[in-house]
Write a protein that holds these residues in place. Structure first.
Motif, short mmCIF file in Angstrom:
data_model
loop_
_atom_site.label_atom_id
_atom_site.label_comp_id
_atom_site.label_asym_id
_atom_site.label_seq_id
_atom_site.Cartn_x
_atom_site.Cartn_y
_atom_site.Cartn_z
N PHE A 49 0.83 -1.22 0.00
CA PHE A 49 0.00 0.00 0.00
C PHE A 49 0.86 1.27 0.00
CE2 PHE A 49 0.40 2.50 3.88
CZ PHE A 49 1.28 1.70 4.59
N TRP A 53 2.83 3.07 -7.10
CA TRP A 53 3.10 2.16 -8.22
C TRP A 53 2.95 2.93 -9.53
CZ3 TRP A 53 5.11 -2.52 -7.18
CH2 TRP A 53 5.06 -2.92 -5.85
N ALA A 56 -0.43 3.92 -10.70
CA ALA A 56 -1.10 5.00 -9.95
C ALA A 56 -0.84 6.35 -10.62
CB ALA A 56 -0.61 5.02 -8.51
N GLY A 77 -8.57 -0.15 -3.40
CA GLY A 77 -7.17 -0.55 -3.25
C GLY A 77 -6.25 0.64 -3.47
N ALA A 78 -6.62 1.76 -2.84
CA ALA A 78 -6.02 3.05 -3.21
C ALA A 78 -4.56 3.18 -2.81
CB ALA A 78 -6.83 4.18 -2.57
N GLY A 79 -4.11 2.46 -1.77
CA GLY A 79 -2.73 2.62 -1.32
C GLY A 79 -2.50 4.06 -0.89
N ASP A 98 -9.31 1.24 1.08
CA ASP A 98 -8.25 0.22 1.06
C ASP A 98 -8.54 -0.65 2.28
OD1 ASP A 98 -5.22 0.20 -0.46
OD2 ASP A 98 -5.41 -1.05 1.32
N TRP A 99 -7.83 -1.77 2.42
CA TRP A 99 -8.04 -2.59 3.62
C TRP A 99 -6.87 -2.48 4.59
CZ3 TRP A 99 -7.37 -8.60 2.82
CH2 TRP A 99 -6.18 -8.87 2.19
N GLY A 124 -12.35 -0.66 2.77
CA GLY A 124 -13.03 -1.39 1.70
C GLY A 124 -12.30 -2.68 1.43
N ASN A 125 -12.75 -3.76 2.10
CA ASN A 125 -12.12 -5.07 1.92
C ASN A 125 -12.89 -5.85 0.87
OD1 ASN A 125 -11.09 -7.63 2.11
ND2 ASN A 125 -11.13 -7.71 4.35
N TRP A 126 -12.21 -6.21 -0.22
CA TRP A 126 -12.89 -6.88 -1.33
C TRP A 126 -13.45 -8.25 -0.92
CZ3 TRP A 126 -7.74 -6.34 -4.41
CH2 TRP A 126 -7.45 -4.99 -4.53
N SER A 142 -5.86 1.18 -9.51
CA SER A 142 -4.63 0.94 -10.26
C SER A 142 -3.85 -0.19 -9.60
CB SER A 142 -3.77 2.21 -10.31
OG SER A 142 -3.47 2.69 -9.03
N ASP A 143 -3.36 -1.09 -10.44
CA ASP A 143 -2.54 -2.23 -10.00
C ASP A 143 -3.21 -3.01 -8.86
OD1 ASP A 143 -0.55 -4.06 -9.97
OD2 ASP A 143 1.09 -2.62 -9.65
N TYR A 146 -3.07 -8.46 -8.88
CA TYR A 146 -1.76 -9.11 -8.85
C TYR A 146 -1.79 -10.46 -8.14
CZ TYR A 146 -2.01 -6.66 -4.41
OH TYR A 146 -2.44 -6.20 -3.20
#
Ligand SMILES: C[S@@+](CC[C@H](N)C(=O)[O-])C[C@H]1O[C@@H](n2cnc3c(N)ncnc32)[C@H](O)[C@@H]1O
Length: 223
Positions: A49, A53, A56, A77-79, A98-99, A124-126, A142-143, A146
């Motif tokens: 996170f 990247w 981003a 998954g914003a990091g 993000d989580w 926000g946990n997928w 973004s990214d 993976y």
């Protein structure tokens, strides 16, 4: 001492400089209360996170000129949430998710560093239901493809949080899970297009990847 080391870097997006506090490198790890472990974050993926990247930067550049009018926007998954900072600076209706237990703290610090006001953040946990998160007209990321389980997980998460008519924009650095993700999204009723991103980021670094754009339109039927 927080148990990890940070650095400060400038990311230029559309000619505007953003000062970003990030982890010093991908070797950092600190989870003294076990919060990350509890969320399901392994020690190997703990630091992901905290790095900007390349995808981003590409997404942030796109959001510098994207039409935001009237849209509720979610970054998944914003990091370090560079694209969200760009949208926030443009006064878009932005929510960051993000989580990772540290993602919100880094966001707060980066808002201060860039003299920006508060920005909405929701975990926000997928992998689970996030009833407080709500629905959005535009979902960006973004990214985020993976790991092998992510295409299915992410598609289902997006579907739970997309408004009946919605657009989803993902920048993917040509990872192997892209095809599976597009299959999952079309299975959920989204149309999609892909296009190659620019071969260079604004800072001159080469980039190889694509924009994946999904749309779903609710057509009202009157009888
Ligand atoms: C490779 S990093 C990309 C970060 C950022 N989007 C970027 O491009 O710089 C992947 C991000 O997805 C987040 N993530 C991974 N699995 C997740 C999950 N199950 N729920 C929510 N976020 C997740 C990680 O915490 C991390 O911030």
């Amino acid at each position: 001492m927080p148990g990890y080391h940070v650095k400060y870097q400038t990311a230029t997006v559309g000619g505007t400089d953003y000062l970003i506090r990030s982890l010093l490198n991908l070797q950092q790890y600190s989870d003294p209360q076990g919060e990350a472990e509890l969320a399901g974050i392994s020690s190997a993926s703990w630091s992901l996170f905290g790095h900007i990247w390349p995808s981003a930067r590409i997404l942030a550049e796109a959001m510098h000129t994207f039409d935001l009018t009237g849209k509720r926007i979610l970054e998944i998954g914003a990091g370090l949430a560079l694209a969200s900072l760009v949208i926030h600076r443009r006064a878009g209706d932005m929510t960051v998710s993000d989580w990772h237990p540290l993602s919100q703290a880094f966001l707060k610090e980066n808002l201060l560093l860039n003299k920006l006001g508060p920005l909405k953040y929701q975990t926000g946990n997928w992998e689970s239901a996030n009833p407080e998160l709500g629905q959005f007209d535009l979902i960006i990321g973004s990214d985020v493809l993976y790991e092998r389980q992510q295409p299915g997980q992410l598609a289902a998460f997006i579907d739970r949080h997309a408004a009946p008519s919605a657009q989803v924009i993902i920048v993917d650095p040509d990872r192997g899970n892209r095809v599976g993700f597009c299959r999952e999204m079309t299975g959920l009723g989204y149309d999609y297009t892909t296009r190659r991103a620019n071969s260079f980021i604004e800072n001159g670094e080469p980039f190889k990847g694509r924009f994946l754009t999904f749309t779903r339109s609710l057509e009202l039927e009157f009888s």
